[in-house]
Design an enzyme around this catalytic site. Structure first.
Site, PDB file in Angstrom:
ATOM      1  CG  ASN A 103      -1.691   1.240   1.435  1.00 33.76           C
ATOM      2  OD1 ASN A 103      -1.750   2.083   0.537  1.00 33.76           O
ATOM      3  ND2 ASN A 103      -2.304   1.400   2.607  1.00 33.76           N
TER       4      ASN A 103
ATOM      5  CE  LYS B 142      -0.183   3.352   4.785  1.00 36.64           C
ATOM      6  NZ  LYS B 142      -0.261   3.499   6.215  1.00 36.64           N
TER       7      LYS B 142
ATOM      8  CG  HIS C 201      -5.959   1.964   5.269  1.00 35.15           C
ATOM      9  ND1 HIS C 201      -5.556   2.918   6.163  1.00 35.15           N
ATOM     10  CD2 HIS C 201      -4.898   1.136   5.100  1.00 35.15           C
ATOM     11  CE1 HIS C 201      -4.293   2.675   6.518  1.00 35.15           C
ATOM     12  NE2 HIS C 201      -3.883   1.598   5.882  1.00 35.15           N
TER      13      HIS C 201
ATOM     14  CD  GLU D 296      -3.171   5.685   6.716  1.00 33.10           C
ATOM     15  OE1 GLU D 296      -3.112   5.755   5.476  1.00 33.10           O
ATOM     16  OE2 GLU D 296      -2.263   5.175   7.408  1.00 33.10           O
TER      17      GLU D 296
ATOM     18  CD  GLU E 241      -3.574  -2.390   7.372  1.00 30.88           C
ATOM     19  OE1 GLU E 241      -2.519  -2.709   6.826  1.00 30.88           O
ATOM     20  OE2 GLU E 241      -4.114  -1.292   7.209  1.00 30.88           O
TER      21      GLU E 241
ATOM     22  N   GLY F 101       2.369   2.420  10.679  1.00 27.51           N
ATOM     23  CA  GLY F 101       3.328   3.504  10.486  1.00 27.51           C
ATOM     24  C   GLY F 101       4.015   3.958  11.759  1.00 27.51           C
TER      25      GLY F 101
ATOM     26  CB  SER G 293       5.149  -1.545  11.944  1.00 27.46           C
ATOM     27  OG  SER G 293       4.739  -0.199  12.095  1.00 27.46           O
TER      28      SER G 293
HETATM   29  P1  PGA Z   1       2.735   0.333   7.633  1.00 26.08           P
HETATM   30  O1  PGA Z   1       1.274   0.544   6.980  1.00 26.08           O
HETATM   31  O2  PGA Z   1       3.278  -0.961   7.084  1.00 26.08           O
HETATM   32  O3  PGA Z   1       3.517   1.526   7.206  1.00 26.08           O
HETATM   33  O4  PGA Z   1       2.528   0.276   9.109  1.00 26.08           O
HETATM   34  C1  PGA Z   1       0.381  -0.505   6.788  1.00 26.08           C
HETATM   35  C2  PGA Z   1      -0.890  -0.001   6.154  1.00 26.08           C
HETATM   36  O5  PGA Z   1      -1.379   1.060   6.569  1.00 26.08           O
HETATM   37  O6  PGA Z   1      -1.464  -0.642   5.240  1.00 26.08           O
END
Ligand code: PGA
Length: 258
Positions: free
Chosen positions: A9, A11, A95, A97, A167, A173, A212
């Site tokens: 992803n 983003k 997601h 976000e 997640e 992140g 992460s």
């Molecule tokens: P990350 O993000 O691996 O940077 O923690 C995962 C995601 O939001 O899909």
């Protein structure tokens, strides 16, 4: 029999030149790997270029979101058909976000899942609890509370094709990762909820871990019985890290029973 899937992803990151360089490295890096699926979800503006750049490889492409409508007066939105037209086969939906920053609720996410499936896109439905919710002991209720509306609105059949990504919001992140045991516990909860509706679908549905995931923790997460791959944010922007995670998955390519 569940094949591991490593999904990137990106983003809101990337440019034409960065995407082409990264795709070139990924295409050659995954060439020797077998027994896994690999997916990249770039921003919409890069989807067509990325789809073309990986077309000779095992890498599939997808979007990070879609609108639930087919077409029309929805300024700024992108439909499932448009994603397919640009070469995408999958879309991430719900997601955290999108839920937190753009106020998407469970009902809207379920409508998007329905739109994706009815237009031939495979949805990756994200669920996960915040730090406060975990510390308050509400993880199970939150995760099932996000999953149930999708099953309710789309039917359990949605997960004969659809994928789920667990997640934990506190791990996205942040560099914090759920321990393999913490992740396995929630993955198993999700699979048991699917099994309450349909045991076959539950056994076959892929449940990815995201938050992460990095080369140094991927192997122990992917070793868990109910973890069928990863949804990778930060590490998917670095070819060495993403390929290391793909290799960890390929090393475990013996399909998991279920
Ligand atoms: P990350 O993000 O691996 O940077 O923690 C995962 C995601 O939001 O899909």
């Amino acid at each position: 029999m569940r094949k591991l899937l490593i999904a990137g992803n990106w983003k809101m990151n990337g440019s034409q030149s960065m995407a082409l360089a990264l795709c070139r490295d990924l295409v050659s890096g995954v060439a020797p790997l077998t027994g896994i699926d690999v997916l990249i979800c770039p921003p919409f503006t890069l989807l067509h270029r990325v789809s073309e750049a990986v077309s000779s490889s095992i890498i599939a492409t997808g979007a990070q979101d879609i609108d639930e409508h087919e077409k029309g007066a929805f300024t700024g939105q992108v439909s499932a058909d448009m994603v397919r037209d640009a070469g995408g086969s999958h879309t991430i939906l719900g997601h955290s976000e999108r839920r937190v920053l753009y106020g998407e609720n469970d009902e809207r996410i379920a409508a998007k899942v329905h739109a994706a499936l009815s237009r031939g896109l495979i949805p990756i439905v994200c669920v996960g609890e915040s730090r406060e919710q975990r510390e308050g002991g509400h993880t199970d209720e939150v995760v099932l509370g996000q999953l149930d509306p999708v099953i309710g609105q789309c039917g359990i059949g949605a997960f004969s094709k659809g994928i789920i990504a667990y997640e934990p919001v506190w791990a996205i992140g942040t560099g914090l990762t759920a321990t393999p045991d913490q992740a396995q516990e929630v993955h198993s909860l999700i699979r048991r909820r699917l099994a309450d509706h349909d045991a076959d679908i539950a056994a076959r549905c892929r449940i990815l871990y995201g938050g992460s995931m990095k080369p140094d923790n991927a192997a122990e997460l992917l070793d868990q019985l109910d973890i069928d791959g990863g949804l990778i944010g930060g590490a998917s922007l670095n070819e060495d890290d993403f390929l290391a995670i793909c290799r960890a998955a390929a090393d475990r390519a013996v399909p998991k029973s279920g």
